[in-house]
Design an enzyme around this catalytic site. Structure first.
Site, PDB file in Angstrom:
ATOM      1  N   GLY A 252       2.277   0.549  -8.704  1.00  0.00           N
ATOM      2  CA  GLY A 252       0.883   0.207  -8.943  1.00  0.00           C
ATOM      3  C   GLY A 252       0.578  -1.221  -9.300  1.00  0.00           C
ATOM      4  N   GLU A 289       8.472   2.795  -9.390  1.00  0.00           N
ATOM      5  CA  GLU A 289       8.195   3.005  -7.952  1.00  0.00           C
ATOM      6  C   GLU A 289       7.273   1.914  -7.405  1.00  0.00           C
ATOM      7  OE1 GLU A 289       6.258   6.779  -8.023  1.00  0.00           O
ATOM      8  OE2 GLU A 289       8.026   7.855  -8.733  1.00  0.00           O
ATOM      9  N   PRO A 290       7.641   0.652  -7.515  1.00  0.00           N
ATOM     10  CA  PRO A 290       6.743  -0.385  -6.995  1.00  0.00           C
ATOM     11  C   PRO A 290       6.769  -0.468  -5.481  1.00  0.00           C
ATOM     12  CG  PRO A 290       8.733  -1.407  -7.850  1.00  0.00           C
ATOM     13  CD  PRO A 290       8.877   0.079  -8.077  1.00  0.00           C
ATOM     14  N   ARG A 292       3.619  -2.325  -3.299  1.00  0.00           N
ATOM     15  CA  ARG A 292       2.880  -3.540  -2.947  1.00  0.00           C
ATOM     16  C   ARG A 292       3.458  -4.811  -3.593  1.00  0.00           C
ATOM     17  NH1 ARG A 292      -2.736  -3.018  -1.971  1.00  0.00           N
ATOM     18  NH2 ARG A 292      -2.586  -1.144  -3.248  1.00  0.00           N
ATOM     19  N   ARG A 328      -6.837  -2.409   6.091  1.00  0.00           N
ATOM     20  CA  ARG A 328      -7.323  -2.442   4.708  1.00  0.00           C
ATOM     21  C   ARG A 328      -8.779  -2.921   4.581  1.00  0.00           C
ATOM     22  NH1 ARG A 328      -5.611  -4.801   0.828  1.00  0.00           N
ATOM     23  NH2 ARG A 328      -5.560  -3.080  -0.637  1.00  0.00           N
ATOM     24  N   TYR A 332     -11.002  -0.167   2.793  1.00  0.00           N
ATOM     25  CA  TYR A 332     -11.316  -0.400   1.365  1.00  0.00           C
ATOM     26  C   TYR A 332     -12.212  -1.611   1.158  1.00  0.00           C
ATOM     27  CZ  TYR A 332      -6.706   1.910   1.462  1.00  0.00           C
ATOM     28  OH  TYR A 332      -5.639   2.716   1.745  1.00  0.00           O
ATOM     29  N   CYS A 358     -13.594  -1.268  19.205  1.00  0.00           N
ATOM     30  CA  CYS A 358     -14.999  -0.920  19.363  1.00  0.00           C
ATOM     31  C   CYS A 358     -15.539  -0.154  18.154  1.00  0.00           C
ATOM     32  CB  CYS A 358     -15.182  -0.119  20.649  1.00  0.00           C
ATOM     33  SG  CYS A 358     -14.742  -1.127  22.049  1.00  0.00           S
ATOM     34  N   GLU A 359     -15.667  -0.833  17.056  1.00  0.00           N
ATOM     35  CA  GLU A 359     -16.202  -0.280  15.811  1.00  0.00           C
ATOM     36  C   GLU A 359     -16.795  -1.451  15.043  1.00  0.00           C
ATOM     37  OE1 GLU A 359     -15.613   2.800  14.046  1.00  0.00           O
ATOM     38  OE2 GLU A 359     -14.211   3.734  15.438  1.00  0.00           O
ATOM     39  N   TYR A 386       1.064  -2.173   3.175  1.00  0.00           N
ATOM     40  CA  TYR A 386      -0.020  -1.305   3.638  1.00  0.00           C
ATOM     41  C   TYR A 386      -0.768  -1.883   4.831  1.00  0.00           C
ATOM     42  CZ  TYR A 386       1.031   0.918  -0.802  1.00  0.00           C
ATOM     43  OH  TYR A 386       1.680   1.522  -1.843  1.00  0.00           O
TER      44      TYR A 386
HETATM   45  N1  LLP Z   1       4.374   5.920  -6.417  1.00  0.00           N
HETATM   46  C1  LLP Z   1       3.453   6.780  -5.977  1.00  0.00           C
HETATM   47  C2  LLP Z   1       3.571   8.190  -6.350  1.00  0.00           C
HETATM   48  C3  LLP Z   1       2.397   6.348  -5.171  1.00  0.00           C
HETATM   49  O1  LLP Z   1       1.483   7.218  -4.760  1.00  0.00           O
HETATM   50  C4  LLP Z   1       2.314   4.984  -4.812  1.00  0.00           C
HETATM   51  C5  LLP Z   1       1.234   4.495  -3.956  1.00  0.00           C
HETATM   52  C6  LLP Z   1       3.303   4.109  -5.270  1.00  0.00           C
HETATM   53  C7  LLP Z   1       4.314   4.599  -6.080  1.00  0.00           C
HETATM   54  C8  LLP Z   1       3.316   2.642  -4.937  1.00  0.00           C
HETATM   55  O2  LLP Z   1       2.189   1.999  -5.424  1.00  0.00           O
HETATM   56  P1  LLP Z   1       2.070   0.407  -5.321  1.00  0.00           P
HETATM   57  O3  LLP Z   1       3.148  -0.202  -6.196  1.00  0.00           O
HETATM   58  O4  LLP Z   1       2.280   0.034  -3.916  1.00  0.00           O
HETATM   59  O5  LLP Z   1       0.714   0.120  -5.785  1.00  0.00           O
HETATM   60  N2  LLP Z   1      -3.040   2.125   1.073  1.00  0.00           N
HETATM   61  C9  LLP Z   1      -3.522   1.600  -0.187  1.00  0.00           C
HETATM   62  C10 LLP Z   1      -2.542   1.855  -1.313  1.00  0.00           C
HETATM   63  C11 LLP Z   1      -2.176   3.302  -1.477  1.00  0.00           C
HETATM   64  C12 LLP Z   1      -1.187   3.540  -2.563  1.00  0.00           C
HETATM   65  C13 LLP Z   1      -0.709   4.941  -2.543  1.00  0.00           C
HETATM   66  N3  LLP Z   1       0.298   5.232  -3.504  1.00  0.00           N
HETATM   67  C14 LLP Z   1      -3.846   0.123  -0.043  1.00  0.00           C
HETATM   68  O6  LLP Z   1      -3.683  -0.406   1.039  1.00  0.00           O
HETATM   69  O7  LLP Z   1      -4.280  -0.520  -0.993  1.00  0.00           O
END
Ligand code: LLP
Length: 432
Positions: A252, A289-290, A292, A328, A332, A358-359, A386
């Site tokens: 996150g 669980e990083p 991004r 993205r 979003y 075409c959107e 992503y």
């Molecule tokens: N662990 C779990 C259970 C998750 O659901 C996620 C992301 C992560 C770890 C990794 O999160 P991060 O460190 O990447 O923030 N498509 C969206 C982001 C969706 C994230 C879904 N879960 C975007 O492009 O912003």
């Protein structure tokens, strides 16, 4: 006085993605050379940036028993998984497909955690057969199914329960997951009972607790709130005689897309470890669980300007990358920096940068001041996470090519998809 040097355009990712001698480089490779050789749209990633991001987490966790499980949904291209496996990471997966990718990239199964609200029996079987480290279970019903599948196979499934701490990650609603009304996790007040239930099932072995409150989080406060809530639960669960071996705090951590200043991984972990120590939990094994924050600013997407289309109220810059490559902004309303690969000295015009799909939602950036001409290359920033992993074939557009750079070396890690690739699984009409 000599004229002031023009400041280089804004693009996150320094020092790995930066302007030198009037043009954009990824490490020691000219982006223009890659665009000429491989065509566009083209994703270009810096392996050194990825390793540096892992190292920042490792520094923050030094001296602790910790495992960084790269959340591969952020970017699951095999060569990128190999970079992380070699850097010592495990993997956070959310599907049977991701499991196979992780194994193919050489991941040790014990270093894999399996998250997600909808694991199928087939996925559970395969994950048990290869011996993954932990299932992050998201509901009571899933506990029962996993118990049944594990007993069928004569094994015990290692489980953590993903608890929902009900904290606001203060991020976009689509990527906030820790609130009561999200589909994710087990509600805080139901967690203790779910743990009692899990501990009573012979096919399961309770090994930890897990939470993930959302994505693109740019301050420490929501993490600290979640940690406090999770530790309250840990104490309550262990008081019932159910030992928890590890604590998984999810991913996150946000990145800079446009002037954000998220904490660095080391600063975040310093704050979290201080709180863990203060509450007497500093000895615990930690899982993270990083996604991004390990890849987002290690990549750009290079696109060619096809047409300029000045209008009475808006000027459009039509480029060859689109929402199928970079979903993205459409999904979003996300901001990605857009900057020329070789900046011109002419005065800029304000453009909406759009793709050929075409959107009306097919835009990459709005109101961007750019001095460009057709044939120029632009770099879309923060495109490591992503983007390719969420790319689609909409409008029968093949997926872009990907290049990985390390120092002065560049390797094509995904060839551009051809049209024949796109219809390979389709069958010609055989009905009357
Ligand atoms: N662990 C779990 C259970 C998750 O659901 C996620 C992301 C992560 C770890 C990794 O999160 P991060 O460190 O990447 O923030 N498509 C969206 C982001 C969706 C994230 C879904 N879960 C975007 O492009 O912003």
């Amino acid at each position: 006085m000599p004229p002031a040097e023009p400041s280089p355009p804004y693009l996150p990712g320094a020092p790995y993605i930066a302007y030198r001698d009037g043009e954009l480089w990824v490490e020691d490779v000219r982006v223009a050379d890659l665009a000429r050789e491989h065509g566009t749209p083209l994703f270009v990633y810096s392996a050194t940036a990825m390793r540096a991001a892992v190292a920042a987490y490792q520094r923050g966790l030094q001296g602790r028993d910790a495992l960084i499980c790269y959340a591969m949904k952020a970017n699951s291209t095999l060569a990128i998984l190999e970079v992380f496996a070699r850097a010592g990471c495990g993997f956070d997966i959310v599907s049977g497909g991701e499991l196979e990718r992780a194994l193919r990239a050489g991941a040790a199964p014990q270093r894999i955690v399996f998250s997600g609200v909808g694991k199928t029996r087939a996925e559970m079987r395969r994950a048990l057969d290869v011996g993954i480290g932990c299932f992050n279970v998201e509901s009571r019903a899933e506990l029962d199914v996993l118990d049944e599948v594990a007993r069928e196979r004569g094994v015990r499934a290692p489980v953590s329960l993903r608890v929902n701490p009900d904290v606001d990650a203060q991020t976009h609603p689509y990527i906030s997951t820790g609130l009561r009304d999200n589909k994710f996790g087990i509600a805080h007040e139901e967690a203790l009972d779910a743990y009692r239930h899990a501990a009573s099932l012979r096919g399961l072995s309770v090994v930890g607790i897990d939470c993930h409150i959302g994505s693109q989080i740019t301050s420490v406060a929501p993490y600290l709130d979640a940690l406090e809530r999770v530790l309250d639960l840990v104490e309550a669960i262990e008081a019932e005689g159910i030992p928890l071996h590890h604590l998984d705090l999810g991913g996150g951590l946000g990145i800079e897309y446009h002037g954000e200043h998220p904490p660095t991984p080391d600063a975040l972990w310093q704050a979290l470890l201080a709180r863990l120590d203060a509450r007497g939990h500093g000895h615990r094994r930690l899982l993270l669980e990083p996604g991004r924050s390990l890849v987002g600013n290690a990549g750009i997407c290079v696109t060619e300007v096809l047409y300029t289309k000045p209008g009475s109220s808006k000027h459009f810059l039509i480029v060859d990358a689109a929402m199928n490559d970079l979903p993205r902004p459409a999904m979003y309303e996300a901001y990605h920096a857009i900057a020329p690969v070789r900046p011109r000295t002419e005065p800029p015009t304000v453009w909406d940068v759009v793709g050929p799909v075409c959107e009306s939602g097919d835009w990459l950036g709005r109101d961007r001041a750019l001095a460009v001409r057709p044939g120029d290359w632009l770099a879309v920033g923060s495109a490591g996470a992503y983007c390719m992993s969420m790319a689609s074939h909409y409008n029968t557009r093949g997926k872009a090519a990907e290049v990985l750079v390390s120092g002065a070396q560049a390797q094509l890690i995904r060839a551009r998809e051809t049209v024949a690739d796109l219809w390979r699984q389709e069958r010609a009409l055989a009905l009357d």
